[in-house]
Design a protein around this motif. Structure first.
Motif, mmCIF file in Angstrom:
data_model
loop_
_atom_site.group_PDB
_atom_site.id
_atom_site.type_symbol
_atom_site.label_atom_id
_atom_site.label_comp_id
_atom_site.label_asym_id
_atom_site.label_seq_id
_atom_site.Cartn_x
_atom_site.Cartn_y
_atom_site.Cartn_z
ATOM 1 N N GLN A 174 15.303 61.721 73.734
ATOM 2 C CA GLN A 174 14.969 60.310 73.599
ATOM 3 C C GLN A 174 15.981 59.413 74.318
ATOM 4 O O GLN A 174 15.671 58.277 74.689
ATOM 5 C CB GLN A 174 14.890 59.939 72.115
ATOM 6 C CG GLN A 174 14.223 58.616 71.817
ATOM 7 C CD GLN A 174 12.751 58.573 72.234
ATOM 8 O OE1 GLN A 174 12.058 59.585 72.202
ATOM 9 N NE2 GLN A 174 12.282 57.396 72.630
ATOM 10 N N GLU A 175 17.206 59.941 74.528
ATOM 11 C CA GLU A 175 18.235 59.162 75.224
ATOM 12 C C GLU A 175 17.794 58.793 76.647
ATOM 13 O O GLU A 175 18.205 57.756 77.187
ATOM 14 C CB GLU A 175 19.551 59.950 75.286
ATOM 15 C CG GLU A 175 20.184 60.233 73.930
ATOM 16 C CD GLU A 175 20.604 58.963 73.218
ATOM 17 O OE1 GLU A 175 21.112 58.052 73.901
ATOM 18 O OE2 GLU A 175 20.408 58.873 71.985
ATOM 19 N N TYR A 176 16.953 59.643 77.246
ATOM 20 C CA TYR A 176 16.480 59.360 78.615
ATOM 21 C C TYR A 176 15.678 58.068 78.669
ATOM 22 O O TYR A 176 15.715 57.345 79.675
ATOM 23 C CB TYR A 176 15.638 60.537 79.104
ATOM 24 C CG TYR A 176 15.181 60.425 80.542
ATOM 25 C CD1 TYR A 176 16.093 60.519 81.591
ATOM 26 C CD2 TYR A 176 13.835 60.247 80.865
ATOM 27 C CE1 TYR A 176 15.679 60.426 82.912
ATOM 28 C CE2 TYR A 176 13.410 60.161 82.178
ATOM 29 C CZ TYR A 176 14.335 60.250 83.199
ATOM 30 O OH TYR A 176 13.918 60.164 84.503
ATOM 31 N N GLU A 177 14.975 57.783 77.573
ATOM 32 C CA GLU A 177 14.191 56.543 77.521
ATOM 33 C C GLU A 177 15.092 55.307 77.514
ATOM 34 O O GLU A 177 14.703 54.239 77.983
ATOM 35 C CB GLU A 177 13.301 56.532 76.271
ATOM 36 C CG GLU A 177 12.343 57.710 76.160
ATOM 37 C CD GLU A 177 11.208 57.654 77.180
ATOM 38 O OE1 GLU A 177 11.086 56.628 77.877
ATOM 39 O OE2 GLU A 177 10.457 58.639 77.284
ATOM 40 N N TYR A 178 16.302 55.445 76.971
ATOM 41 C CA TYR A 178 17.251 54.332 76.924
ATOM 42 C C TYR A 178 18.134 54.285 78.168
ATOM 43 O O TYR A 178 18.475 53.209 78.664
ATOM 44 C CB TYR A 178 18.135 54.443 75.680
ATOM 45 C CG TYR A 178 17.376 54.653 74.394
ATOM 46 C CD1 TYR A 178 16.239 53.907 74.096
ATOM 47 C CD2 TYR A 178 17.777 55.611 73.464
ATOM 48 C CE1 TYR A 178 15.530 54.095 72.919
ATOM 49 C CE2 TYR A 178 17.080 55.803 72.272
ATOM 50 C CZ TYR A 178 15.953 55.053 72.013
ATOM 51 O OH TYR A 178 15.249 55.248 70.855
ATOM 52 N N ASP A 179 18.497 55.470 78.684
ATOM 53 C CA ASP A 179 19.398 55.537 79.835
ATOM 54 C C ASP A 179 18.743 55.026 81.116
ATOM 55 O O ASP A 179 19.389 54.388 81.951
ATOM 56 C CB ASP A 179 19.858 56.980 80.074
ATOM 57 C CG ASP A 179 20.753 57.511 78.970
ATOM 58 O OD1 ASP A 179 21.173 56.710 78.120
ATOM 59 O OD2 ASP A 179 21.016 58.730 78.959
ATOM 60 N N TYR B 39 17.063 67.073 78.934
ATOM 61 C CA TYR B 39 17.862 65.857 79.081
ATOM 62 C C TYR B 39 19.172 66.151 79.822
ATOM 63 O O TYR B 39 19.659 65.309 80.589
ATOM 64 C CB TYR B 39 18.177 65.251 77.707
ATOM 65 C CG TYR B 39 19.134 64.085 77.774
ATOM 66 C CD1 TYR B 39 18.727 62.855 78.304
ATOM 67 C CD2 TYR B 39 20.456 64.202 77.326
ATOM 68 C CE1 TYR B 39 19.614 61.787 78.382
ATOM 69 C CE2 TYR B 39 21.346 63.141 77.399
ATOM 70 C CZ TYR B 39 20.920 61.932 77.930
ATOM 71 O OH TYR B 39 21.787 60.887 78.011
ATOM 72 N N GLU B 40 19.717 67.350 79.605
ATOM 73 C CA GLU B 40 20.979 67.715 80.265
ATOM 74 C C GLU B 40 20.833 67.726 81.784
ATOM 75 O O GLU B 40 21.823 67.580 82.498
ATOM 76 C CB GLU B 40 21.449 69.086 79.778
ATOM 77 C CG GLU B 40 21.649 69.204 78.277
ATOM 78 C CD GLU B 40 22.718 68.254 77.748
ATOM 79 O OE1 GLU B 40 23.561 67.814 78.551
ATOM 80 O OE2 GLU B 40 22.700 67.950 76.545
ATOM 81 N N GLU C 57 17.839 64.571 71.521
ATOM 82 C CA GLU C 57 18.614 63.947 72.598
ATOM 83 C C GLU C 57 17.723 63.535 73.775
ATOM 84 O O GLU C 57 18.090 62.658 74.564
ATOM 85 C CB GLU C 57 19.704 64.910 73.070
ATOM 86 C CG GLU C 57 20.823 64.228 73.845
ATOM 87 C CD GLU C 57 21.960 65.169 74.162
ATOM 88 O OE1 GLU C 57 23.097 64.694 74.308
ATOM 89 O OE2 GLU C 57 21.713 66.389 74.275
ATOM 90 N N ARG D 283 20.152 63.456 82.882
ATOM 91 C CA ARG D 283 21.098 62.389 82.565
ATOM 92 C C ARG D 283 21.768 61.859 83.832
ATOM 93 O O ARG D 283 21.817 62.532 84.870
ATOM 94 C CB ARG D 283 22.119 62.883 81.555
ATOM 95 C CG ARG D 283 22.903 64.106 81.971
ATOM 96 C CD ARG D 283 23.665 64.727 80.798
ATOM 97 N NE ARG D 283 24.521 63.745 80.142
ATOM 98 C CZ ARG D 283 24.957 63.874 78.885
ATOM 99 N NH1 ARG D 283 24.615 64.930 78.162
ATOM 100 N NH2 ARG D 283 25.737 62.957 78.376
#
Length: 404
Positions: A214-219, A180-181, A212, A184
């Motif tokens: 999973q944040e890619y799915e929202y971002d 994810y890093e 974290e 992003r």
């Protein structure tokens, strides 16, 4: 008396508080077990390999290795009182280098690294349904490729981090970064080199997973709709771009995708040169896979029209957790082989207690010693895994234009 696993009194807590508390408790207990298994610094080591295993991974005969040892060539193995020779994985690499350097002209290449003009191979292991053997497949494939001399990068793209755990990493405690890093959309994006870790297998590195991801799915949908982040509309290029930074460091990348058709999976697929779809041969699983393929085909078609460069060189269905004596499973396998004769791997991954038993201690079959199991059970499982991995390696070499 309250069990040590129950934790403190939960009668006044809300559901979200209870599950957070229990998640932390499980994590703590698992870390205690890990510290007992891998003291003193909780890092995994790797067992030594028998003469037969060493010969298999090097692709030579046992007598060939014995002769080298008797002639004082190559690394010195550990020899037991009974005369049993064993080699470390590092010594196998040393032997491989020696054989490659001193082999007769025209003989096989013992170091199978990419040559000039050969493309980095990126294999995504996917399935829409959990429990299909996806992580088992990815972990054993990556380790087998490393043990046979390839330079391998394993990427855990599943926020549940099972592949990560199999390599001795507990993300919530070890505080390791994930891919994810590198995906992003803000100024905190890192180089892929900053998130790669060594494993206990020489030649195999890993990018761990954590929640974290999973944040890619929202971002991604937010970035795609924001004029200030036009790269969001081209989200499918982000893993490819990250891998470009380490293109010369590896021969093969193995990606363990999450069991869902989200942006992580789509981004992995568009970066892939090949795809391995795991299939459990039961009716409900086949039905689920049918829906997965229909959705995947529609979405990938849309992404291709948006500019994604699809460069798949092969894809295969792999039958996993297969019980050959089960009549309905035999029928399902025959059903798929009749429909997709050119896309089915010839080898199947057999269902085995050896795989599940090894997983209890967060190990693969290449890590556990044969003596810990009933020999027939272990050999049957390992032979099955080796056959699958050899077939995949052959497909990789064919994509490079090699004969094997």
């Amino acid at each position: 008396m309250r069990s040590m696993f129950e934790g403190p009194d939960q009668s006044d807590l809300n559901f979200d508080e209870i599950i957070l508390q229990q998640g932390e408790l499980i994590s703590d207990k698992l870390n205690m077990l890990r510290m007992e298994q891998y003291p003193p610094n909780a890092k995994k080591s790797l067992r030594q390999f028998s003469l037969a295993e060493t010969a298999y991974f090097l692709g030579v005969t046992q007598s060939n290795i014995k002769k080298l040892h008797l002639e004082g060539k190559g690394p010195v193995p550990t020899t037991s009182q009974s005369g049993r020779r064993t080699y470390t994985a590092e010594q196998m690499l040393e032997l491989r280098q020696y054989l490659d350097k001193h082999g007769r002209s025209g003989s096989k290449q013992y170091v199978p690294h990419r040559r000039v003009g050969e493309e980095l191979q990126v294999i995504s292991v996917v399935n829409f349904k959990g429990g299909s053997g996806k992580t088992t497949t990815a972990s054993h494939l990556a380790q087998h490729l490393a043990l046979t001399g390839h330079r391998v990068l394993a990427i855990d793209l599943d926020p549940q981090a099972s592949l990560t755990a199999l390599h001795g990493i507990q993300p919530e405690l070890d505080n390791v970064p994930s891919l994810y890093e590198c995906l992003r959309y803000d100024d905190d994006m890192k180089s892929i080199r900053d998130v790669i870790l060594r494993t206990n297998f020489p030649g195999l590195d890993i990018i761990p997973a954590n929640l974290e991801l999973q944040e890619y799915e929202y971002d991604t949908p937010v970035a795609a709709s924001n004029p200030g982040t036009p790269e969001g509309k081209l989200f499918f290029t982000r893993i490819s771009s990250a891998l470009n930074e380490v293109d010369g460091d590896y021969d093969i990348v193995v990606i363990d995708c999450p069991p869902q058709l989200g942006y992580l999976t789509l981004t992995a697929l568009t970066a892939s040169t090949s795809v391995l779809i795991t299939v459990h041969p039961q009716m409900l699983d086949i039905m689920s896979m049918s829906q997965f393929l229909l959705m995947l085909g529609g979405i990938m078609g849309t992404i291709r029209q948006a500019g994604a460069e699809m460069k798949l060189q092969w894809f295969r269905y792999l039958v996993t957790r297969y019980e050959p004596t089960d009549g309905p499973q035999q029928q399902m396998v025959g059903f798929m082989q009749a429909m997709f004769p050119n896309q089915m791997l010839g080898a199947q991954m057999l269902k085995s207690t050896a795989v599940s038993d090894a997983g209890i201690t967060k190990q693969t079959l290449y890590e556990v010693d044969r003596s810990q199991f009933i020999r027939k059970t272990y050999d049957r499982a390992v032979d099955s895994l080796n056959a699958v991995n050899e077939e995949v390696a052959s497909l990789v070499h064919q994509a490079w234009g090699r004969r094997s």
